[in-house]
Write an enzyme that holds these catalytic residues in place. Structure first.
Site, PDB file in Angstrom:
ATOM      1  N   ASP A 173      -2.894  -7.519  -1.720  1.00 43.37           N
ATOM      2  CA  ASP A 173      -3.632  -6.596  -0.854  1.00 43.37           C
ATOM      3  C   ASP A 173      -5.109  -6.976  -0.748  1.00 43.37           C
ATOM      4  OD1 ASP A 173      -3.986  -4.505   0.868  1.00 43.37           O
ATOM      5  OD2 ASP A 173      -3.974  -2.941  -0.684  1.00 43.37           O
ATOM      6  N   ARG A 225     -10.334 -11.631   1.937  1.00 42.93           N
ATOM      7  CA  ARG A 225     -11.173 -12.705   1.376  1.00 42.93           C
ATOM      8  C   ARG A 225     -10.444 -14.042   1.423  1.00 42.93           C
ATOM      9  NH1 ARG A 225     -11.582  -9.278  -4.085  1.00 42.93           N
ATOM     10  NH2 ARG A 225     -11.294  -7.652  -2.502  1.00 42.93           N
ATOM     11  N   LYS A 247       0.841  -1.193   0.000  1.00 44.67           N
ATOM     12  CA  LYS A 247       0.000   0.000   0.000  1.00 44.67           C
ATOM     13  C   LYS A 247       0.878   1.246   0.000  1.00 44.67           C
ATOM     14  CE  LYS A 247      -3.951  -1.792   2.672  1.00 44.67           C
ATOM     15  NZ  LYS A 247      -4.974  -1.600   1.632  1.00 44.67           N
ATOM     16  N   GLU A 287      -6.370  -9.486   0.670  1.00 43.08           N
ATOM     17  CA  GLU A 287      -6.042 -10.633   1.536  1.00 43.08           C
ATOM     18  C   GLU A 287      -7.188 -11.064   2.427  1.00 43.08           C
ATOM     19  OE1 GLU A 287      -5.527  -7.575   2.314  1.00 43.08           O
ATOM     20  OE2 GLU A 287      -6.229  -7.540   4.398  1.00 43.08           O
TER      21      GLU A 287
HETATM   22  N1  BES Z   1      -8.103  -3.782   4.444  1.00 37.00           N
HETATM   23  C1  BES Z   1      -8.315  -3.333   3.129  1.00 37.00           C
HETATM   24  C2  BES Z   1      -9.634  -2.581   2.933  1.00 37.00           C
HETATM   25  C3  BES Z   1      -9.825  -1.313   3.704  1.00 37.00           C
HETATM   26  C4  BES Z   1      -9.705  -0.089   3.067  1.00 37.00           C
HETATM   27  C5  BES Z   1     -10.207  -1.327   5.022  1.00 37.00           C
HETATM   28  C6  BES Z   1      -9.939   1.085   3.746  1.00 37.00           C
HETATM   29  C7  BES Z   1     -10.427  -0.155   5.718  1.00 37.00           C
HETATM   30  C8  BES Z   1     -10.305   1.057   5.082  1.00 37.00           C
HETATM   31  C9  BES Z   1      -8.308  -4.527   2.181  1.00 37.00           C
HETATM   32  O1  BES Z   1      -7.529  -5.604   2.553  1.00 37.00           O
HETATM   33  C10 BES Z   1      -7.773  -4.033   0.874  1.00 37.00           C
HETATM   34  O2  BES Z   1      -6.644  -3.669   0.843  1.00 37.00           O
HETATM   35  N2  BES Z   1      -8.609  -4.031  -0.157  1.00 37.00           N
HETATM   36  C11 BES Z   1      -8.221  -3.595  -1.439  1.00 37.00           C
HETATM   37  C12 BES Z   1      -8.751  -4.579  -2.454  1.00 37.00           C
HETATM   38  C13 BES Z   1      -8.223  -4.369  -3.826  1.00 37.00           C
HETATM   39  C14 BES Z   1      -6.753  -4.711  -3.868  1.00 37.00           C
HETATM   40  C15 BES Z   1      -9.000  -5.231  -4.760  1.00 37.00           C
HETATM   41  C16 BES Z   1      -8.805  -2.212  -1.661  1.00 37.00           C
HETATM   42  O3  BES Z   1      -9.926  -1.974  -1.219  1.00 37.00           O
HETATM   43  O4  BES Z   1      -8.127  -1.377  -2.218  1.00 37.00           O
HETATM   44 ZN    ZN Z   2      -7.166  -5.805   4.583  1.00 33.02          ZN
HETATM   45 MN    MN Z   3      -5.504  -5.392   1.904  1.00 31.36          MN
END
Ligand code: BES
Ligand code: ZN
Ligand code: MN
Length: 489
Positions: free
Chosen positions: A336, A340, A266, A338
């Site tokens: 990222d 799921r 990230k 992860e």
């Molecule tokens: N933990 C994040 C989602 C998240 C975002 C939680 C903002 C709380 C606040 C999750 O693991 C993630 O990184 N999701 C990605 C998915 C993408 C790579 C398909 C996302 O939402 O960007």
């Molecule tokens: Zn996450």
């Molecule tokens: Mn993530």
């Protein structure tokens, strides 16, 4: 742990109102009508309280508001808080009145005269919910939280009526403590230890370690934690307060103690917020504590997957293929995505081991749900209209925002992989829905299921109706009510 207030209940002693220190609070009707305590305070203050309830500012205030009379003459208290409320106030108005009292209270002691208001226990629950601060990492010696002294005609009865609401509030606080805790403190091991402590409330807790998870075939979940020095763990919590042998409700939580994104790292800005990426597991933990503490007559099993998503030479790479416990192979396009990968294995395990009557998973799963719904509503996805409507009703009754989202074949098709059975991400459009479709692959035929994407609601940067900034504990109250209204007695 966060600071919590002590509640004490006794009969109204009119003479004690003059000498009570801290703050005194009384209730006035919409027309300014005062009860016994209010009339005494009015007399003590030589009519100042009467003038307040007859004032224009009182008339303009909404039901549930608090109007304060500062440094009243004739009393030792630093302030008198007047709560504008009718006897027929709705549950959420009464709770929000409690919140308003809590905000006025600060750290002071509070003497609160409630007469025989029917919603007294809800006011007290509102107070308890809002009186929370997370201070374990503040070294400055902060003033202790002043206690709350409730005055009413039948203190024993009111205290008994408050037992369940206060147990639920403590569950909410447990969730907030977990979600607020930084990731160097709340490691997977520390998280499991805090869950083990639920056994003191009669919850049967079992922690599965990496070799056991490998034996069960949870290679999707394990792949997420490969890059971390902290061992991956799954914790199963059983509360069997219902009929022997009755199928339990399963609560399933994503517990990523920190989400760097892994090799799909990230960006630095805001990454610190990913300490709350165990919010789903935290909510399951708080709900289990609440159900156990109020001795719910229902069978409920909580299961959480505790992992840390870190980049390292041992971390899962984009393009790797992993095999889930179900047997489906998953192409990890983006490390990222992860959450799921964690949920699919614990969802499968809980269905195999318990054949649950209903399964609800909670996860801070996607940024896309935050784009769609902001911080007001959790995204609700379901394969079962009846279960889903019961949940939406429970959430609405508790004042916790929840909004149903669509699902469908078209979204599922976006997850087709060239080389494996499925891939872990689609493209950007509909990101919260494709995540839900990924999970649906791991829901057995005929299994009623709800997925709650709490990425926008688990922790927030502005205070909410019931919580100060930071962790909210969203969902503990709704889940508790879902169980109470549909699976008890
Ligand atoms: N933990 C994040 C989602 C998240 C975002 C939680 C903002 C709380 C606040 C999750 O693991 C993630 O990184 N999701 C990605 C998915 C993408 C790579 C398909 C996302 O939402 O960007
Ligand atoms: Zn996450
Ligand atoms: Mn993530």
């Amino acid at each position: 742990m966060g600071k919590q207030a002590e509640f004490r209940f006794s009969e109204l002693d009119l003479d004690a109102l003059a000498t009570a220190t801290g703050r005194v609070a009384i209730v006035a009707g919409l027309d300014g009508a005062l009860g016994k305590a209010g009339r005494r305070v009015s007399r003590l203050t030589k009519g100042a309280l009467k003038r307040l309830v007859e004032s224009e500012s009182f008339e303009k205030a909404s039901e549930g508001d608090v109007i304060t009379l500062g440094y009243p003459t004739g009393m030792e208290a630093e302030a008198v808080d007047v709560l504008k409320l009718t006897r027929t106030a709705k549950l959420d108005v009464a709770r929000k009145a409690g919140v308003a009292l809590a905000k006025a209270k600060g750290d002071a002691a509070l003497t609160l005269s409630l007469g025989n208001l029917p919603r007294a226990s809800e006011i007290i629950m509102g107070l308890a919910l809002r009186l929370y601060t997370f201070t374990p990492h503040k070294t400055e010696d902060e003033t202790a939280q002043g206690g709350i002294h409730i005055l009413c005609p039948k203190p024993g009865e009111l205290e008994a009526a408050c037992a369940s609401p206060l147990a639920v509030a403590r569950g909410v606080h447990f969730t907030r403590d977990l979600v607020n805790e930084p990731a160097n403190v709340l490691t997977t091991t520390e998280f499991a230890n805090r869950l083990e402590a639920l056994s003191a409330h009669g919850v049967n807790v079992k922690t599965l370690d990496e070799p056991e998870l490998a034996k069960l075939g949870m290679h999707s979940l394990l792949s997420v934690g490969h890059g971390s020095a902290s061992p991956s763990k799954v914790v199963v919590m059983e509360w069997m307060g219902g009929e022997k042998g009755a199928a339990p409700v399963a609560l399933v939580g994503k517990g990523v103690v920190f989400d760097t994104g892994g090799i799909s790292l990230k960006p630095a800005g805001g990454m610190e917020d990913m300490t709350m990426d165990m919010g789903g597991a935290g909510t399951v933990a708080g709900a289990m504590q609440a159900l156990a503490e109020r001795k719910a007559k229902a069978n409920v099993v909580g299961i959480v997957g505790l992992v840390e998503n870190m980049p390292s030479d041992r971390a899962t790479r984009p393009g790797d293929v992993v095999t889930s416990m179900k047997g489906d192979t998953i192409e990890v396009i983006n490390t990222d995505a992860e959450g799921r990968l964690v949920l699919c294995d614990i969802m499968w395990h809980v269905q195999e081991a318990y054949k649950p009557a209903a399964m609800v998973d909670l996860a801070t799963l996607t940024g896309a749900i935050v784009v769609a719904l902001g911080h007001e509503n959790t995204g609700v996805f379901s394969n079962d209209d009846m279960l889903c409507n019961s949940f939406l009703k429970a959430a609405a009754a508790e004042g916790e925002g929840a909004w149903r989202m669509p699902m469908g074949r078209g979204y599922a098709d976006m997850l087709k992989s060239r080389i494996a059975d499925v891939k872990n991400v689609g493209s950007r459009p509909g990101g919260a829905v494709t995540a839900a479709e990924f999970l649906k692959r791991f829901v057995k035929e005929g299994q009623p299921w709800i997925h709650l994407d709490i990425a926008g609601t688990a922790s927030v940067k502005a205070e909410t109706a019931y919580a100060p900034t930071g962790a909210t504990g969203w969902g503990v109250m709704a889940l508790n009510r879902l169980v109470a209204d549909n699976y008890e007695g």
